[in-house]
Design a protein around this motif. Structure first.
Motif, short mmCIF file in Angstrom:
data_model
loop_
_atom_site.label_atom_id
_atom_site.label_comp_id
_atom_site.label_asym_id
_atom_site.label_seq_id
_atom_site.Cartn_x
_atom_site.Cartn_y
_atom_site.Cartn_z
N VAL A 28 -5.29 0.70 -0.15
CA VAL A 28 -5.59 1.11 -1.52
C VAL A 28 -4.63 2.20 -1.97
CG1 VAL A 28 -8.01 0.45 -1.22
CG2 VAL A 28 -7.32 2.83 -0.77
N TRP A 29 -4.71 2.58 -3.25
CA TRP A 29 -3.73 3.51 -3.80
C TRP A 29 -4.31 4.46 -4.86
CZ3 TRP A 29 -3.88 -1.74 -4.19
CH2 TRP A 29 -4.23 -2.28 -5.43
N VAL A 31 -8.38 5.81 -6.92
CA VAL A 31 -9.85 5.82 -6.82
C VAL A 31 -10.41 4.44 -7.16
CG1 VAL A 31 -11.94 6.74 -7.88
CG2 VAL A 31 -10.10 8.30 -7.22
N TRP A 32 -9.88 3.80 -8.18
CA TRP A 32 -10.39 2.49 -8.58
C TRP A 32 -10.27 1.47 -7.45
CZ3 TRP A 32 -7.52 -2.05 -8.78
CH2 TRP A 32 -8.22 -3.17 -9.24
N SER A 33 -9.09 1.36 -6.85
CA SER A 33 -8.90 0.36 -5.79
C SER A 33 -9.75 0.70 -4.57
CB SER A 33 -7.42 0.25 -5.41
OG SER A 33 -6.89 1.50 -4.98
N ALA A 34 -9.92 2.00 -4.27
CA ALA A 34 -10.73 2.40 -3.13
C ALA A 34 -12.20 2.03 -3.37
CB ALA A 34 -10.60 3.89 -2.88
N ARG A 35 -12.71 2.36 -4.53
CA ARG A 35 -14.11 2.03 -4.83
C ARG A 35 -14.32 0.53 -4.88
NH1 ARG A 35 -15.26 6.61 -9.56
NH2 ARG A 35 -15.91 8.28 -8.13
N THR A 36 -13.34 -0.20 -5.37
CA THR A 36 -13.45 -1.66 -5.43
C THR A 36 -13.52 -2.27 -4.04
OG1 THR A 36 -12.23 -1.74 -7.53
CG2 THR A 36 -12.32 -3.77 -6.26
N HIS A 50 3.59 2.88 -0.07
CA HIS A 50 4.29 2.12 -1.09
C HIS A 50 3.43 1.95 -2.35
CE1 HIS A 50 7.12 -1.56 -1.95
NE2 HIS A 50 6.68 -1.02 -3.07
N PRO A 51 2.21 1.42 -2.24
CA PRO A 51 1.39 1.30 -3.46
C PRO A 51 1.02 2.63 -4.07
CG PRO A 51 0.13 0.66 -1.51
CD PRO A 51 1.54 0.81 -1.07
N ALA A 72 -2.47 13.70 -4.08
CA ALA A 72 -2.79 12.37 -4.60
C ALA A 72 -3.92 11.69 -3.83
CB ALA A 72 -1.54 11.49 -4.58
N VAL A 73 -3.95 11.88 -2.51
CA VAL A 73 -4.95 11.17 -1.71
C VAL A 73 -6.30 11.88 -1.68
CG1 VAL A 73 -3.14 10.15 -0.28
CG2 VAL A 73 -4.33 12.19 0.53
#
Length: 253
Positions: A28-29, A31-36, A50-51, A72-73
């Motif tokens: 993931v890259w 908050v949205w992708s992590a929660r998804t 990379h992402p 960022a993370v």
């Protein structure tokens, strides 16, 4: 001192590697992708360099500073209640103890470290140099009281004109990383080669990480080949990019 939550998540990540063979860590890259990914049922995640860089308009290959990556993370890790590993490239010129301290400070409980040193002209660390760096990470994590999962990556296959020509050297390097304290090893660039994957998984006792494409690859195949851990690298983000383009094209002027 690391928080109780961070220690628990590190312990959980170790348990998950033993429980699932292979353990799939969606890359993931934000908050949205992590929660998804968590909503889809995954018990742990990894943040890919990379992402992450693409999502921030930066370059991969250490185009961000270590401090920028940590900033960022941090919100990504805080947004989910599962263990999160972070791709820290070649270490951004940091000493192993500083790399581990920064990771733990933002709640990360795993890391990926590669042997291509982009901040130094893209040179590849020697086997001993890379093993020593991993050993330093292991010592730093132990001293901090957090069982950080260390994924030791080598790019030897990726850099070679013919990946099979460097098999013996790559195995020597992966074994050295295992001896240095890596919890898993990551030979990049052989995800489509059954023979090389089998040779690598037979050569070490720790889980072998393979890159996978979430649509084009098959989980059962990796399981049959003995792969112990799967990450997507930039391929999940790239697959979503293609899908979104297809969705949007009919609406474009």
């Amino acid at each position: 001192m690391a928080s109780h939550t961070t220690v628990e998540r590190a312990q959980r990540l170790k348990q998950l590697h033993a429980q699932y063979k292979p353990l799939v860590l969606p890359t993931v890259w934000d908050v949205w992708s992590a929660r998804t990914a968590v909503a889809a049922g995954f018990p742990a995640l990894t943040i890919g360099s990379h992402p992450l860089a693409d999502s921030r308009g930066a370059d991969d290959h250490e185009g961000q500073t270590f401090e920028e990556v940590l900033a960022a993370v941090k919100p990504i890790i805080a947004a989910v209640d599962v263990p999160v590993s972070v791709d820290l490239e070649a270490g951004y010129g940091q000493k192993p103890a500083d790399l581990v301290a920064g990771l733990i400070e933002v709640g990360g409980v795993g890391l990926n470290v590669e042997d291509t040193v982009h901040s130094d002209g893209g040179r590849v660390r020697s086997t001993q140099e890379h093993a020593s760096y991993v050993a330093g990470l292991r010592t730093a994590a132990d001293d901090a009281g957090v069982p950080v999962w260390v994924n030791g990556r080598t790019d030897l296959f990726m850099h070679a004109k013919d990946a099979s020509d460097v098999l013996d050297e790559a195995i020597e390097r992966l074994r050295a990383l295992e001896e240095a304290g890596a919890d898993s090893v990551y030979p990049v660039g052989i995800q489509d080669n059954d023979d090389l994957l089998t040779a690598v998984t037979d050569a070490v006792t720790v889980p072998v990480n393979s890159t996978a494409h979430p649509v084009r690859h098959d989980l059962d195949r990796f399981r049959r080949l003995g792969v112990g851990r799967i990450t997507y690298g930039p391929l999940l983000q790239l697959a979503l990019t293609d899908t979104v383009k297809d969705m949007l094209k009919p609406w474009a002027p």
